[in-house]
Design an enzyme around this catalytic site. Sequence first.
Site, PDB file in Angstrom:
ATOM      1  N   CYS A 273     -59.976  34.249  30.645  1.00  0.00           N
ATOM      2  CA  CYS A 273     -60.358  35.442  29.871  1.00  0.00           C
ATOM      3  C   CYS A 273     -60.411  35.183  28.364  1.00  0.00           C
ATOM      4  O   CYS A 273     -61.001  35.969  27.628  1.00  0.00           O
ATOM      5  CB  CYS A 273     -59.415  36.599  30.172  1.00  0.00           C
ATOM      6  SG  CYS A 273     -59.497  37.110  31.891  1.00  0.00           S
TER       7      CYS A 273
ATOM      8  N   HIS B 191     -60.443  41.821  24.355  1.00  0.00           N
ATOM      9  CA  HIS B 191     -60.719  41.515  25.759  1.00  0.00           C
ATOM     10  C   HIS B 191     -60.397  42.772  26.569  1.00  0.00           C
ATOM     11  O   HIS B 191     -59.425  43.472  26.280  1.00  0.00           O
ATOM     12  CB  HIS B 191     -59.854  40.335  26.221  1.00  0.00           C
ATOM     13  CG  HIS B 191     -59.906  40.123  27.699  1.00  0.00           C
ATOM     14  ND1 HIS B 191     -61.096  40.049  28.397  1.00  0.00           N
ATOM     15  CD2 HIS B 191     -58.923  39.996  28.632  1.00  0.00           C
ATOM     16  CE1 HIS B 191     -60.833  39.884  29.673  1.00  0.00           C
ATOM     17  NE2 HIS B 191     -59.536  39.853  29.850  1.00  0.00           N
TER      18      HIS B 191
ATOM     19  N   ASN C  43     -62.764  44.247  34.077  1.00  0.00           N
ATOM     20  CA  ASN C  43     -62.444  42.996  33.378  1.00  0.00           C
ATOM     21  C   ASN C  43     -63.475  41.937  33.774  1.00  0.00           C
ATOM     22  O   ASN C  43     -63.486  41.472  34.913  1.00  0.00           O
ATOM     23  CB  ASN C  43     -61.025  42.561  33.771  1.00  0.00           C
ATOM     24  CG  ASN C  43     -60.602  41.248  33.115  1.00  0.00           C
ATOM     25  OD1 ASN C  43     -61.423  40.555  32.515  1.00  0.00           O
ATOM     26  ND2 ASN C  43     -59.335  40.903  33.246  1.00  0.00           N
TER      27      ASN C  43
END
Length: 321
Positions: free
Chosen positions: A112, A248, A278
């Site tokens: 990520c 993020h 996500n």
Amino acid sequence: MYARITGTGSYLPEKVLHNRDLEKIVDTSDKWIRERTGIIKRHIAAEGQTTRDLAVEAARRALQSAGRQPQDVDLIIVATTTPDKVFPSTACLVQQSLDIHGCPAFDVQAVCTGFVYALGVADKFIRSGSHRCALVIGAETISRILDWSDRSTCVLFGDGAGAVVLEPSEAPGILSTHLHADGKYEELLHVPGGVSRGYPAEEAGGAFVQMKGNEVFRIAVNTLGKIVDETLEENQLQKSDIDWLVPHQANIRIIAATAKKLNLDMNQVVVTVDEHGNTSAASIPLALDVAVREGRIKPGQTLIMEAFGGGFTWGSALLRL
Ligand code: COA
């Protein structure tokens, strides 16, 4: 000499999966997912649609917004955890699709945090003067590494891609990047199997994301608070100097905690986790592109990007648009 973002682009696959659709697959509820994560829906790549396909679309849009042609590009970096093939890299596949020949093209794997890592690497190439037009892409088909019978992970993620064009500039662009990792947290968030290790038959779920969510949550909030401090300190800035947080997009509660740490109102935070879930390395460039195209982030404003992911890896970028 600075590296400046001169164009942004993104792409989301057509298929949308709502929380209500997930209620039919696993023992979950729209209410639980909204309250614990902030996610309402996510996009899922169609059968046969790969990370390269998403990345190429996002890259074309970023080039168009920068007023550049594929032939102007002299560096391609793709941040991904879900490459099309073991090799060539997804960056080489994107290069082929865009009919670009000869420039360096490689993937960065920091899960990520991948886009922040890729941006940090590209920034150094541009500032050194060796390259003049970088395509930096975050692209994922995380849906392919989810166990769709595991409610603790499958509700959290989505597919997508975002891209930026980075070019030299005398006016400030990227002011600093901060990259970190600590491999001791390997097993809190990982896909246990792999090419070299194999996918043991007895190791159920070896090919899929496994996460100890609440432990990850606690460390993520703590670590992101520290990276924000580190970024401000290194640039001798006050919290009030920041116009936007482009985080993020893992969980609205993590995002809100970082915003609070920066004394930012939530209307100074770009939030897309509700609509995208996500999307791992794609989430920051996707969020950036949404906010730029909506005219929310304006030229000259100062923004901070931050991310946390498997490894653990974490990082930030401070930049002026
Ligand atoms: N639907 C309904 N219930 C669920 C569920 C789901 N999809 N997933 C888990 N639960 C249950 C658990 O089984 C647990 O039940 P129990 O209390 O009966 O044991 C309960 O909900 C609470 O689980 P917990 O994991 O403690 O919830 P949480 O508040 O920590 O939220 C996450 C879970 C995953 C949303 C949250 O921990 C998180 O966002 N973690 C970090 C994610 C992240 O940042 N990822 C990596 C960075 S990319």
